[in-house]
Design an enzyme around this catalytic site. Structure first.
Site, PDB file in Angstrom:
ATOM      1  N   TRP A 161     -12.551  53.647  58.003  1.00  0.00           N
ATOM      2  CA  TRP A 161     -12.659  54.289  56.692  1.00  0.00           C
ATOM      3  C   TRP A 161     -11.581  53.724  55.783  1.00  0.00           C
ATOM      4  O   TRP A 161     -10.403  53.720  56.127  1.00  0.00           O
ATOM      5  CB  TRP A 161     -12.503  55.803  56.792  1.00  0.00           C
ATOM      6  CG  TRP A 161     -12.446  56.464  55.438  1.00  0.00           C
ATOM      7  CD1 TRP A 161     -11.330  56.806  54.735  1.00  0.00           C
ATOM      8  CD2 TRP A 161     -13.565  56.830  54.619  1.00  0.00           C
ATOM      9  NE1 TRP A 161     -11.676  57.372  53.530  1.00  0.00           N
ATOM     10  CE2 TRP A 161     -13.044  57.388  53.424  1.00  0.00           C
ATOM     11  CE3 TRP A 161     -14.948  56.739  54.772  1.00  0.00           C
ATOM     12  CZ2 TRP A 161     -13.869  57.865  52.406  1.00  0.00           C
ATOM     13  CZ3 TRP A 161     -15.764  57.204  53.761  1.00  0.00           C
ATOM     14  CH2 TRP A 161     -15.224  57.770  52.597  1.00  0.00           C
ATOM     15  N   ILE A 162     -11.986  53.210  54.637  1.00  0.00           N
ATOM     16  CA  ILE A 162     -11.043  52.660  53.662  1.00  0.00           C
ATOM     17  C   ILE A 162     -11.114  53.506  52.402  1.00  0.00           C
ATOM     18  O   ILE A 162     -12.181  53.657  51.801  1.00  0.00           O
ATOM     19  CB  ILE A 162     -11.356  51.191  53.347  1.00  0.00           C
ATOM     20  CG1 ILE A 162     -11.208  50.342  54.618  1.00  0.00           C
ATOM     21  CG2 ILE A 162     -10.437  50.666  52.246  1.00  0.00           C
ATOM     22  CD1 ILE A 162     -11.570  48.876  54.418  1.00  0.00           C
ATOM     23  N   ASP A 182     -24.802  38.695  49.815  1.00  0.00           N
ATOM     24  CA  ASP A 182     -25.412  39.795  49.059  1.00  0.00           C
ATOM     25  C   ASP A 182     -24.363  40.397  48.128  1.00  0.00           C
ATOM     26  O   ASP A 182     -24.154  41.607  48.086  1.00  0.00           O
ATOM     27  CB  ASP A 182     -25.954  40.854  50.028  1.00  0.00           C
ATOM     28  CG  ASP A 182     -26.855  41.877  49.331  1.00  0.00           C
ATOM     29  OD1 ASP A 182     -27.273  41.620  48.182  1.00  0.00           O
ATOM     30  OD2 ASP A 182     -27.146  42.927  49.936  1.00  0.00           O
TER      31      ASP A 182
END
Length: 288
Positions: free
Chosen positions: A94-95, A195
């Site tokens: 988790w950032i 992408d």
């Protein structure tokens, strides 16, 4: 879902107390969750009825980018390889998002990432672009890869879906036959995110840029930069800083539309005819 997430945490040997499981918005393909345990916070993506390599492709792309040491990506702790219709998960670091503008340093970081290269073009495994399967093989010429696996891949999908037919199909086939006239045959084979729109990079609370959700390949770096200019999300100083460390070819403005065409074909095949006029305009520009 809570039970599945707890079972997934056991796969990363985290059996500590779970304090929070919260849905995270932003994606339209997976269900995403912020999960906090005694050990650490996690970002977990969940999907079902997906191909066995669905999360593996993303995890391996993140690993390749991380190995360049050019730009930060979230650490991957676990991914499922599903067999059938069962749920599958991708467990990552988790950032915490920040609010500062890191586009200046991101331009530098991306330029350094693009200087990590391969001797061939493409990628030896299938990936995904959006929700569409992206077939890849290694090619000795960039023009062969772009013709067969990028434009040709979307042509096949579009014919099946009915979004590419008639004059549009004729023009796309004609462009594929003439692609060598419009893009370089053997540019530097840079590692590309694949992408890179505005939603696939973020800034940490410390102001550090981070790449997420890759669909990696090796190819012309102008292909990547062309997409950053298609839907926005990148301030002008991003490109200015990028050019300081890795210049684009003089004919970049001439090749940019044909590179943007691939991503417009993807959007046409996923979202429908709202992207048809842009596709047709580019095809007409190149082949009349």
């Amino acid at each position: 879902m809570e039970r599945f997430i707890r079972e997934t945490l056991e796969k990363v040997n985290d059996t500590s107390t779970v304090h929070s499981i919260q849905p995270v918005s932003g994606g339209d393909i997976n269900q995403s969750f912020y999960v906090e345990t005694d050990r650490r916070p996690y970002f977990i993506k969940v999907n079902e009825k997906v191909a066995s390599h669905f999360f593996q492709a993303e995890a391996e792309g993140l690993r390749l980018i991380k190995e360049t040491e050019a730009v930060r990506v979230p650490d991957v702790y676990h991914y499922d390889i599903p067999d059938g219709d069962e749920k599958a998960a991708l467990v990552m670091e988790w950032i915490e998002k920040g609010t500062s503008d890191a586009s200046h340093s991101f331009g530098k970081s991306l330029a350094h990432m693009h200087q990590h290269t391969s001797e061939k073009y493409g990628y030896g495994k299938p990936t995904f672009v959006g929700e569409l399967n992206q077939t890849n093989e290694w090619c000795t010429a960039w023009t062969d890869y772009y013709r067969r696996y990028r434009l040709g891949g979307q042509l096949d999908i579009g014919v099946t879906k009915g979004s590419i037919s008639g004059l549009r199909e004729e023009r796309l086939i004609k462009l594929m036959d003439r692609v060598d006239e419009f893009i370089p045959q053997k540019p530097k084979a840079s590692l590309l995110h694949g992408d890179l729109w505005g939603g696939n990079w973020m800034t940490t609370s410390e102001g550090e840029p981070v790449l997420i959700d890759p669909s990696v390949l090796y190819g012309d770096h102008a292909f990547e930069l062309a997409f950053t200019e298609l839907f926005g999300g990148f301030p002008p100083n991003f490109l200015d800083q990028y050019h300081t460390y890795f210049e684009l070819p003089e004919n970049y403005q001439d090749t940019k539309p044909i590179y943007q065409l691939f991503y417009l074909l993807v959007h046409l095949n996923i979202f429908g005819e709202m992207y048809g006029s842009q596709v047709d305009r580019i095809l007409k520009h190149y082949v009349g």
